[in-house]
Motif scaffolding. Structure first.
Motif, PDB file in Angstrom:
ATOM      1  N   MET A   1     -56.771  18.284  -6.277  1.00 41.36           N
ATOM      2  CA  MET A   1     -57.409  18.208  -7.541  1.00 41.36           C
ATOM      3  C   MET A   1     -58.354  19.384  -7.701  1.00 41.36           C
ATOM      4  SD  MET A   1     -58.681  14.974  -9.222  1.00 41.36           S
ATOM      5  CE  MET A   1     -60.090  14.634  -9.927  1.00 41.36           C
ATOM      6  N   LEU A   2     -58.484  19.850  -8.891  1.00 40.40           N
ATOM      7  CA  LEU A   2     -59.270  21.028  -9.241  1.00 40.40           C
ATOM      8  C   LEU A   2     -60.711  20.628  -9.512  1.00 40.40           C
ATOM      9  CD1 LEU A   2     -59.057  24.039  -9.833  1.00 40.40           C
ATOM     10  CD2 LEU A   2     -58.376  23.454 -12.117  1.00 40.40           C
ATOM     11  N   GLN A   3     -61.641  21.267  -8.822  1.00 39.92           N
ATOM     12  CA  GLN A   3     -63.053  20.969  -9.054  1.00 39.92           C
ATOM     13  C   GLN A   3     -63.668  22.074  -9.900  1.00 39.92           C
ATOM     14  OE1 GLN A   3     -64.870  20.533  -5.239  1.00 39.92           O
ATOM     15  NE2 GLN A   3     -64.963  18.321  -5.509  1.00 39.92           N
ATOM     16  N   LEU A   4     -64.425  21.655 -10.867  1.00 40.15           N
ATOM     17  CA  LEU A   4     -65.111  22.610 -11.728  1.00 40.15           C
ATOM     18  C   LEU A   4     -66.508  22.865 -11.178  1.00 40.15           C
ATOM     19  CD1 LEU A   4     -64.158  21.174 -15.211  1.00 40.15           C
ATOM     20  CD2 LEU A   4     -63.161  23.127 -14.048  1.00 40.15           C
ATOM     21  N   LYS A   5     -66.864  24.116 -11.145  1.00 40.89           N
ATOM     22  CA  LYS A   5     -68.199  24.483 -10.692  1.00 40.89           C
ATOM     23  C   LYS A   5     -69.173  24.300 -11.851  1.00 40.89           C
ATOM     24  CE  LYS A   5     -66.739  27.903  -7.346  1.00 40.89           C
ATOM     25  NZ  LYS A   5     -66.796  29.289  -6.933  1.00 40.89           N
ATOM     26  N   PRO A   6     -70.383  23.891 -11.552  1.00 44.03           N
ATOM     27  CA  PRO A   6     -71.357  23.767 -12.641  1.00 44.03           C
ATOM     28  C   PRO A   6     -71.610  25.134 -13.278  1.00 44.03           C
ATOM     29  CG  PRO A   6     -72.360  23.185 -10.523  1.00 44.03           C
ATOM     30  CD  PRO A   6     -70.935  23.529 -10.281  1.00 44.03           C
ATOM     31  N   ARG A   7     -71.738  25.108 -14.559  1.00 42.85           N
ATOM     32  CA  ARG A   7     -71.929  26.343 -15.322  1.00 42.85           C
ATOM     33  C   ARG A   7     -73.364  26.850 -15.135  1.00 42.85           C
ATOM     34  NH1 ARG A   7     -70.425  27.053 -21.629  1.00 42.85           N
ATOM     35  NH2 ARG A   7     -69.737  29.183 -21.351  1.00 42.85           N
ATOM     36  N   LYS A   8     -73.499  28.121 -14.832  1.00 37.24           N
ATOM     37  CA  LYS A   8     -74.815  28.724 -14.672  1.00 37.24           C
ATOM     38  C   LYS A   8     -75.357  29.099 -16.051  1.00 37.24           C
ATOM     39  CE  LYS A   8     -74.033  30.763 -10.148  1.00 37.24           C
ATOM     40  NZ  LYS A   8     -74.013  31.999  -9.383  1.00 37.24           N
ATOM     41  N   ALA A   9     -76.673  29.043 -16.168  1.00 37.94           N
ATOM     42  CA  ALA A   9     -77.308  29.437 -17.426  1.00 37.94           C
ATOM     43  C   ALA A   9     -77.111  30.933 -17.636  1.00 37.94           C
ATOM     44  CB  ALA A   9     -78.785  29.101 -17.394  1.00 37.94           C
ATOM     45  N   GLU A  10     -76.830  31.284 -18.870  1.00 39.54           N
ATOM     46  CA  GLU A  10     -76.618  32.694 -19.183  1.00 39.54           C
ATOM     47  C   GLU A  10     -77.967  33.391 -19.330  1.00 39.54           C
ATOM     48  OE1 GLU A  10     -73.973  33.376 -22.375  1.00 39.54           O
ATOM     49  OE2 GLU A  10     -72.562  31.868 -21.690  1.00 39.54           O
ATOM     50  N   HIS A  11     -78.026  34.622 -18.885  1.00 44.50           N
ATOM     51  CA  HIS A  11     -79.233  35.430 -18.966  1.00 44.50           C
ATOM     52  C   HIS A  11     -78.920  36.676 -19.779  1.00 44.50           C
ATOM     53  CE1 HIS A  11     -81.231  32.995 -15.955  1.00 44.50           C
ATOM     54  NE2 HIS A  11     -80.143  33.077 -15.196  1.00 44.50           N
ATOM     55  N   GLY A  12     -79.936  37.180 -20.438  1.00 48.12           N
ATOM     56  CA  GLY A  12     -79.747  38.409 -21.178  1.00 48.12           C
ATOM     57  C   GLY A  12     -80.289  38.297 -22.581  1.00 48.12           C
ATOM     58  N   LEU A  13     -80.037  39.314 -23.363  1.00 48.81           N
ATOM     59  CA  LEU A  13     -80.559  39.430 -24.710  1.00 48.81           C
ATOM     60  C   LEU A  13     -79.406  39.289 -25.695  1.00 48.81           C
ATOM     61  CD1 LEU A  13     -83.381  40.080 -25.840  1.00 48.81           C
ATOM     62  CD2 LEU A  13     -82.743  42.460 -25.873  1.00 48.81           C
ATOM     63  N   SER A  14     -79.568  38.438 -26.675  1.00 50.50           N
ATOM     64  CA  SER A  14     -78.524  38.288 -27.685  1.00 50.50           C
ATOM     65  C   SER A  14     -78.576  39.481 -28.629  1.00 50.50           C
ATOM     66  CB  SER A  14     -78.741  36.993 -28.470  1.00 50.50           C
ATOM     67  OG  SER A  14     -79.911  37.103 -29.264  1.00 50.50           O
ATOM     68  N   ILE A  15     -77.592  39.616 -29.481  1.00 50.46           N
ATOM     69  CA  ILE A  15     -77.555  40.737 -30.410  1.00 50.46           C
ATOM     70  C   ILE A  15     -78.714  40.661 -31.409  1.00 50.46           C
ATOM     71  CG2 ILE A  15     -75.982  39.679 -32.070  1.00 50.46           C
ATOM     72  CD1 ILE A  15     -75.919  43.345 -31.054  1.00 50.46           C
ATOM     73  N   MET A  16     -79.100  39.442 -31.828  1.00 54.27           N
ATOM     74  CA  MET A  16     -80.241  39.296 -32.734  1.00 54.27           C
ATOM     75  C   MET A  16     -81.539  39.681 -32.021  1.00 54.27           C
ATOM     76  SD  MET A  16     -79.471  38.671 -35.764  1.00 54.27           S
ATOM     77  CE  MET A  16     -81.079  38.260 -36.387  1.00 54.27           C
ATOM     78  N   GLY A  17     -81.671  39.289 -30.784  1.00 56.03           N
ATOM     79  CA  GLY A  17     -82.852  39.676 -30.012  1.00 56.03           C
ATOM     80  C   GLY A  17     -82.927  41.180 -29.846  1.00 56.03           C
ATOM     81  N   LEU A  18     -81.800  41.813 -29.612  1.00 60.14           N
ATOM     82  CA  LEU A  18     -81.744  43.262 -29.470  1.00 60.14           C
ATOM     83  C   LEU A  18     -82.141  43.955 -30.769  1.00 60.14           C
ATOM     84  CD1 LEU A  18     -80.992  45.614 -27.592  1.00 60.14           C
ATOM     85  CD2 LEU A  18     -78.673  45.458 -28.513  1.00 60.14           C
ATOM     86  N   ILE A  19     -81.674  43.431 -31.896  1.00 64.06           N
ATOM     87  CA  ILE A  19     -82.017  44.013 -33.198  1.00 64.06           C
ATOM     88  C   ILE A  19     -83.512  43.879 -33.464  1.00 64.06           C
ATOM     89  CG2 ILE A  19     -81.718  43.730 -35.692  1.00 64.06           C
ATOM     90  CD1 ILE A  19     -78.765  43.062 -35.090  1.00 64.06           C
TER      91      ILE A  19
END
Length: 127
Positions: A1-19
Motif C-alpha cells: 500500500m502507498l503511504q502519503l507523506k505529510p505535506r510540508k508548509a510552503e515557504h517563500g514570497l507570493s507574486i502579490m507579496g513580491l509586487i
C-alpha cells in the motif's frame, strides 16, 4: 500500500507579496533619487558659507562673494541677499535658512527645510 507523506508548509514570497515589496522599495528609491540634488546643493551652500565667513569683510562684500561662489558651484535656492550676517570684519557669522520643494509624482511633493551657519560660533546645523 502507498503511504502519503505529510505535506510540508510552503515557504517563500507570493507574486502579490513580491509586487508589494517592489512597490515600497521603488517608492523609497524614488524619494532618495529626487532628494539627492537638494542635499548636494545644501552641502555646496555649507561650503560656500564657510568660505565667505573665513574671508570676512562688510555684509555687502560677503553677499557679493557668496553670489560669485553660488554661480560657480551651481547654487540656485538661495542668494546673497537672503543671508543673515552678524558681526563685521574677521569676526562674522553668516547664516542661511531656506527651503526646497521636491516634486515626487503628480501633485505629491516633499518639502525640505535647510538651516546652516558658519563663522564665529557657527558650527553649522544639520537639516
Amino acid at each position: 500500500m502507498l503511504q502519503l507523506k505529510p505535506r510540508k508548509a510552503e515557504h517563500g514570497l507570493s507574486i502579490m507579496g513580491l509586487i508589494i515589496v517592489a512597490a515600497v522599495l521603488g517608492f523609497f528609491l524614488l524619494v532618495i533619487a529626487k532628494t539627492i540634488p537638494s542635499i548636494s546643493e545644501y552641502q555646496a551652500v555649507k561650503n560656500a558659507l564657510k568660505k565667505v565667513a573665513s574671508e570676512g569683510g562688510t555684509p555687502a562684500q560677503i553677499r557679493a562673494a557668496f553670489d560669485k561662489t553660488a554661480d560657480i558651484t551651481d547654487i540656485h535656492s538661495i542668494k546673497g541677499e537672503d543671508l543673515e550676517i552678524q558681526g563685521s570684519g574677521d569676526n562674522v557669522t553668516v547664516r542661511a535658512a531656506y527651503g526646497a520643494k521636491v516634486a515626487l509624482f503628480g501633485n505629491v511633493s516633499l518639502v525640505l527645510d535647510f538651516d546652516t551657519s558658519a563663522g564665529a560660533g557657527g558650527g553649522g546645523k544639520q537639516p
